[in-house]
Design a protein around this motif. Structure first.
Motif, PDB file in Angstrom:
ATOM      1  N   ARG A   3      -2.960   5.082  -5.601  1.00  0.00           N
ATOM      2  CA  ARG A   3      -2.717   6.507  -5.720  1.00  0.00           C
ATOM      3  C   ARG A   3      -1.252   6.754  -5.418  1.00  0.00           C
ATOM      4  O   ARG A   3      -0.665   6.060  -4.605  1.00  0.00           O
ATOM      5  CB  ARG A   3      -3.583   7.259  -4.717  1.00  0.00           C
ATOM      6  N   TYR A   5       1.999   7.720  -3.786  1.00  0.00           N
ATOM      7  CA  TYR A   5       2.386   7.989  -2.410  1.00  0.00           C
ATOM      8  C   TYR A   5       3.045   9.355  -2.378  1.00  0.00           C
ATOM      9  O   TYR A   5       3.809   9.699  -3.275  1.00  0.00           O
ATOM     10  CB  TYR A   5       3.400   6.922  -2.016  1.00  0.00           C
ATOM     11  N   PHE A  88      -7.786  13.652  14.016  1.00  0.00           N
ATOM     12  CA  PHE A  88      -6.850  13.181  12.990  1.00  0.00           C
ATOM     13  C   PHE A  88      -7.642  13.098  11.689  1.00  0.00           C
ATOM     14  O   PHE A  88      -8.677  12.423  11.642  1.00  0.00           O
ATOM     15  CB  PHE A  88      -6.348  11.803  13.425  1.00  0.00           C
ATOM     16  N   ALA A  89      -7.205  13.811  10.669  1.00  0.00           N
ATOM     17  CA  ALA A  89      -7.948  13.762   9.402  1.00  0.00           C
ATOM     18  C   ALA A  89      -7.052  14.164   8.242  1.00  0.00           C
ATOM     19  O   ALA A  89      -6.126  14.964   8.392  1.00  0.00           O
ATOM     20  CB  ALA A  89      -9.164  14.688   9.452  1.00  0.00           C
ATOM     21  N   VAL A  90      -7.360  13.601   7.099  1.00  0.00           N
ATOM     22  CA  VAL A  90      -6.681  13.925   5.836  1.00  0.00           C
ATOM     23  C   VAL A  90      -7.770  14.337   4.833  1.00  0.00           C
ATOM     24  O   VAL A  90      -8.848  13.719   4.792  1.00  0.00           O
ATOM     25  CB  VAL A  90      -5.874  12.713   5.318  1.00  0.00           C
ATOM     26  N   GLN A  95      -6.658  11.255   0.545  1.00  0.00           N
ATOM     27  CA  GLN A  95      -6.561  10.033   1.365  1.00  0.00           C
ATOM     28  C   GLN A  95      -6.005   8.862   0.556  1.00  0.00           C
ATOM     29  O   GLN A  95      -6.130   8.834  -0.663  1.00  0.00           O
ATOM     30  CB  GLN A  95      -7.940   9.684   1.938  1.00  0.00           C
ATOM     31  N   GLY A  96      -5.384   7.924   1.252  1.00  0.00           N
ATOM     32  CA  GLY A  96      -4.844   6.727   0.597  1.00  0.00           C
ATOM     33  C   GLY A  96      -3.509   6.955  -0.074  1.00  0.00           C
ATOM     34  O   GLY A  96      -3.087   6.161  -0.904  1.00  0.00           O
ATOM     35  N   ARG A  97      -2.829   8.040   0.283  1.00  0.00           N
ATOM     36  CA  ARG A  97      -1.521   8.341  -0.317  1.00  0.00           C
ATOM     37  C   ARG A  97      -0.408   8.299   0.723  1.00  0.00           C
ATOM     38  O   ARG A  97       0.687   8.782   0.481  1.00  0.00           O
ATOM     39  CB  ARG A  97      -1.547   9.716  -0.965  1.00  0.00           C
ATOM     40  N   GLY A  98      -0.723   7.814   1.907  1.00  0.00           N
ATOM     41  CA  GLY A  98       0.302   7.683   2.941  1.00  0.00           C
ATOM     42  C   GLY A  98       0.419   8.887   3.872  1.00  0.00           C
ATOM     43  O   GLY A  98       1.259   8.886   4.764  1.00  0.00           O
ATOM     44  N   GLY A 100      -1.731  10.006   6.159  1.00  0.00           N
ATOM     45  CA  GLY A 100      -2.116   9.629   7.521  1.00  0.00           C
ATOM     46  C   GLY A 100      -0.977   8.895   8.221  1.00  0.00           C
ATOM     47  O   GLY A 100      -0.679   9.145   9.394  1.00  0.00           O
ATOM     48  N   SER A 101      -0.314   7.997   7.493  1.00  0.00           N
ATOM     49  CA  SER A 101       0.819   7.265   8.080  1.00  0.00           C
ATOM     50  C   SER A 101       1.926   8.225   8.485  1.00  0.00           C
ATOM     51  O   SER A 101       2.526   8.095   9.558  1.00  0.00           O
ATOM     52  CB  SER A 101       1.368   6.254   7.075  1.00  0.00           C
ATOM     53  N   ASN A 127     -15.121   2.570  12.643  1.00  0.00           N
ATOM     54  CA  ASN A 127     -14.086   3.227  11.821  1.00  0.00           C
ATOM     55  C   ASN A 127     -12.917   2.265  11.593  1.00  0.00           C
ATOM     56  O   ASN A 127     -11.811   2.414  12.124  1.00  0.00           O
ATOM     57  CB  ASN A 127     -13.615   4.515  12.503  1.00  0.00           C
ATOM     58  N   ARG A 129     -11.122   1.652   8.962  1.00  0.00           N
ATOM     59  CA  ARG A 129      -9.957   2.148   8.218  1.00  0.00           C
ATOM     60  C   ARG A 129      -8.952   2.780   9.176  1.00  0.00           C
ATOM     61  O   ARG A 129      -7.749   2.495   9.119  1.00  0.00           O
ATOM     62  CB  ARG A 129     -10.412   3.169   7.189  1.00  0.00           C
ATOM     63  N   ARG A 132      -7.254   0.088  11.281  1.00  0.00           N
ATOM     64  CA  ARG A 132      -6.198  -0.632  10.541  1.00  0.00           C
ATOM     65  C   ARG A 132      -4.905   0.177  10.524  1.00  0.00           C
ATOM     66  O   ARG A 132      -3.819  -0.351  10.682  1.00  0.00           O
ATOM     67  CB  ARG A 132      -6.645  -0.861   9.085  1.00  0.00           C
ATOM     68  N   LEU A 133      -5.059   1.483  10.318  1.00  0.00           N
ATOM     69  CA  LEU A 133      -3.885   2.351  10.244  1.00  0.00           C
ATOM     70  C   LEU A 133      -3.165   2.387  11.597  1.00  0.00           C
ATOM     71  O   LEU A 133      -1.936   2.293  11.668  1.00  0.00           O
ATOM     72  CB  LEU A 133      -4.341   3.751   9.834  1.00  0.00           C
ATOM     73  N   TYR A 134      -3.918   2.516  12.676  1.00  0.00           N
ATOM     74  CA  TYR A 134      -3.295   2.525  14.003  1.00  0.00           C
ATOM     75  C   TYR A 134      -2.597   1.182  14.282  1.00  0.00           C
ATOM     76  O   TYR A 134      -1.480   1.140  14.780  1.00  0.00           O
ATOM     77  CB  TYR A 134      -4.335   2.808  15.092  1.00  0.00           C
TER      78      TYR A 134
HETATM   79  C1  LIG Z   1      -7.984   7.834   8.810  1.00  0.00           C
HETATM   80  C2  LIG Z   1      -7.310   8.812   7.837  1.00  0.00           C
HETATM   81  C3  LIG Z   1      -6.774  10.004   8.606  1.00  0.00           C
HETATM   82  C4  LIG Z   1      -6.167   8.069   7.144  1.00  0.00           C
HETATM   83  O1  LIG Z   1      -5.474   8.988   6.303  1.00  0.00           O
HETATM   84  P1  LIG Z   1      -4.798   8.509   4.918  1.00  0.00           P
HETATM   85  O2  LIG Z   1      -3.924   9.594   4.475  1.00  0.00           O
HETATM   86  O3  LIG Z   1      -5.853   8.045   4.013  1.00  0.00           O
HETATM   87  O4  LIG Z   1      -3.924   7.283   5.443  1.00  0.00           O
HETATM   88  P2  LIG Z   1      -2.862   6.429   4.593  1.00  0.00           P
HETATM   89  O5  LIG Z   1      -2.904   6.831   3.171  1.00  0.00           O
HETATM   90  O6  LIG Z   1      -1.559   6.515   5.297  1.00  0.00           O
HETATM   91  O7  LIG Z   1      -3.409   4.968   4.763  1.00  0.00           O
HETATM   92  C5  LIG Z   1      -4.762   4.659   4.435  1.00  0.00           C
HETATM   93  C6  LIG Z   1      -4.826   3.458   3.539  1.00  0.00           C
HETATM   94  O8  LIG Z   1      -4.238   3.763   2.274  1.00  0.00           O
HETATM   95  C7  LIG Z   1      -3.238   2.796   1.988  1.00  0.00           C
HETATM   96  N1  LIG Z   1      -2.240   3.479   1.201  1.00  0.00           N
HETATM   97  C8  LIG Z   1      -1.448   4.480   1.588  1.00  0.00           C
HETATM   98  N2  LIG Z   1      -0.686   4.850   0.545  1.00  0.00           N
HETATM   99  C9  LIG Z   1      -1.020   4.085  -0.514  1.00  0.00           C
HETATM  100  C10 LIG Z   1      -0.599   3.994  -1.867  1.00  0.00           C
HETATM  101  N3  LIG Z   1       0.346   4.760  -2.397  1.00  0.00           N
HETATM  102  N4  LIG Z   1      -1.192   3.103  -2.676  1.00  0.00           N
HETATM  103  C11 LIG Z   1      -2.149   2.310  -2.180  1.00  0.00           C
HETATM  104  N5  LIG Z   1      -2.586   2.336  -0.917  1.00  0.00           N
HETATM  105  C12 LIG Z   1      -2.029   3.209  -0.087  1.00  0.00           C
HETATM  106  C13 LIG Z   1      -2.783   2.343   3.344  1.00  0.00           C
HETATM  107  O9  LIG Z   1      -2.162   1.062   3.305  1.00  0.00           O
HETATM  108  C14 LIG Z   1      -4.104   2.258   4.052  1.00  0.00           C
HETATM  109  O10 LIG Z   1      -4.789   1.123   3.578  1.00  0.00           O
HETATM  110  P3  LIG Z   1      -6.045   0.505   4.330  1.00  0.00           P
HETATM  111  O11 LIG Z   1      -7.116   1.587   4.409  1.00  0.00           O
HETATM  112  O12 LIG Z   1      -6.453  -0.633   3.483  1.00  0.00           O
HETATM  113  O13 LIG Z   1      -5.552   0.092   5.682  1.00  0.00           O
HETATM  114  C15 LIG Z   1      -8.305   9.289   6.728  1.00  0.00           C
HETATM  115  O14 LIG Z   1      -8.887   8.164   6.130  1.00  0.00           O
HETATM  116  C16 LIG Z   1      -9.381  10.214   7.251  1.00  0.00           C
HETATM  117  O15 LIG Z   1      -9.224  11.430   7.300  1.00  0.00           O
HETATM  118  N6  LIG Z   1     -10.520   9.623   7.666  1.00  0.00           N
HETATM  119  C17 LIG Z   1     -11.614  10.414   8.221  1.00  0.00           C
HETATM  120  C18 LIG Z   1     -11.272  10.900   9.607  1.00  0.00           C
HETATM  121  C19 LIG Z   1     -10.941   9.756  10.559  1.00  0.00           C
HETATM  122  O16 LIG Z   1     -11.463   8.658  10.454  1.00  0.00           O
HETATM  123  N7  LIG Z   1     -10.077  10.050  11.535  1.00  0.00           N
HETATM  124  C20 LIG Z   1      -9.683   9.110  12.575  1.00  0.00           C
HETATM  125  C21 LIG Z   1     -10.582   9.300  13.762  1.00  0.00           C
HETATM  126  S1  LIG Z   1     -10.103   8.230  15.101  1.00  0.00           S
END
Ligand SMILES: CC(C)(COP(=O)(O)OP(=O)(O)OC[C@H]1O[C@@H](n2cnc3c(N)ncnc32)[C@H](O)[C@@H]1OP(=O)(O)O)[C@@H](O)C(=O)NCCC(=O)NCCS
Length: 166
Positions: A3, A5, A88-90, A95-98, A100-101, A127, A129, A132-134
């Motif tokens: 997806r 970024y 913490f939530a997206v 999600q997966g677009r950076g 959360g990072s 959890n 996923r 891994r992010l942390y």
């Molecule tokens: C946890 C959460 C906040 C992460 O948010 P996010 O925006 O998806 O996070 P990121 O996009 O920065 O990273 C997530 C994954 O996408 C990947 N990613 C980020 N940008 C990307 C891109 N352009 N292309 C491909 N992969 C990408 C990251 O490497 C990471 O990979 P992984 O899951 O294999 O480790 C989200 O999944 C969420 O809301 N989850 C439900 C709530 C939750 O679990 N909260 C934490 C409670 S402790």
């Protein structure tokens, strides 16, 4: 699927964000995310534990796309050097677009601005996923309360993670 970024803007929340944040909160609840039951529609996002100044929101040109709650660790004065991520939530569609990072990096910067030395959090053992992010952002597993929760018939660990700043 890869997806695109995106680089969201990050700012402190205001009371006007209440509805958008409550929607994201409910949309991201699952038994992998929270040991608590899903709260009723209309439950306020902001309350005595969650004040707007302790919530960072990520937004694109039109919408709030995620949030992270960062608060002082609510225990004795000898823990004043600790900030805690406690939400913490997206948005699922973003999600997966950076995003959360971005939010984690912004929280680390904000914790430094608050003169913290350490950030801690708790995450469910299921959890992976979020864990891994942390881990990708310099958090380490510091402890594990084994089978702390019974969620949907499954015993789940409570994982304690933390990072030293600077
Ligand atoms: C946890 C959460 C906040 C992460 O948010 P996010 O925006 O998806 O996070 P990121 O996009 O920065 O990273 C997530 C994954 O996408 C990947 N990613 C980020 N940008 C990307 C891109 N352009 N292309 C491909 N992969 C990408 C990251 O490497 C990471 O990979 P992984 O899951 O294999 O480790 C989200 O999944 C969420 O809301 N989850 C439900 C709530 C939750 O679990 N909260 C934490 C409670 S402790």
């Amino acid at each position: 699927m890869n997806r695109p970024y995106i680089a969201p803007a990050i700012r402190p929340a205001t009371h006007a964000d209440e509805h958008a944040l409550a929607v994201i909160d409910r949309a991201t609840w699952s038994t992998t995310v929270s040991p608590a039951a899903l709260w009723p529609v209309g439950t306020p996002f902001f309350d005595e534990h969650t004040q707007p100044e302790n919530v960072l929101v990520a937004h694109d040109d039109t919408h709030i796309v995620g949030y992270l709650k960062l608060r002082p660790y609510p225990h004795p004065a000898c823990s004043d050097h600790i900030q805690e991520i406690h939400g913490f939530a997206v948005s699922p569609s973003q999600q997966g677009r950076g995003i959360g990072s971005f939010l984690i990096r912004a929280a680390q910067k904000e914790a430094i601005r608050r003169q913290a030395r350490r950030v801690r959090l708790r995450v469910l053992g299921t959890n992976l996923r979020a864990q891994r992010l942390y881990l990708a952002h310099r958090f380490q597993v510091e402890g594990r309360l084994r089978e702390q929760f019974l969620i949907a018939g499954q015993y789940v660990d409570d994982v304690l993670m933390g990072t030293l700043l600077g």
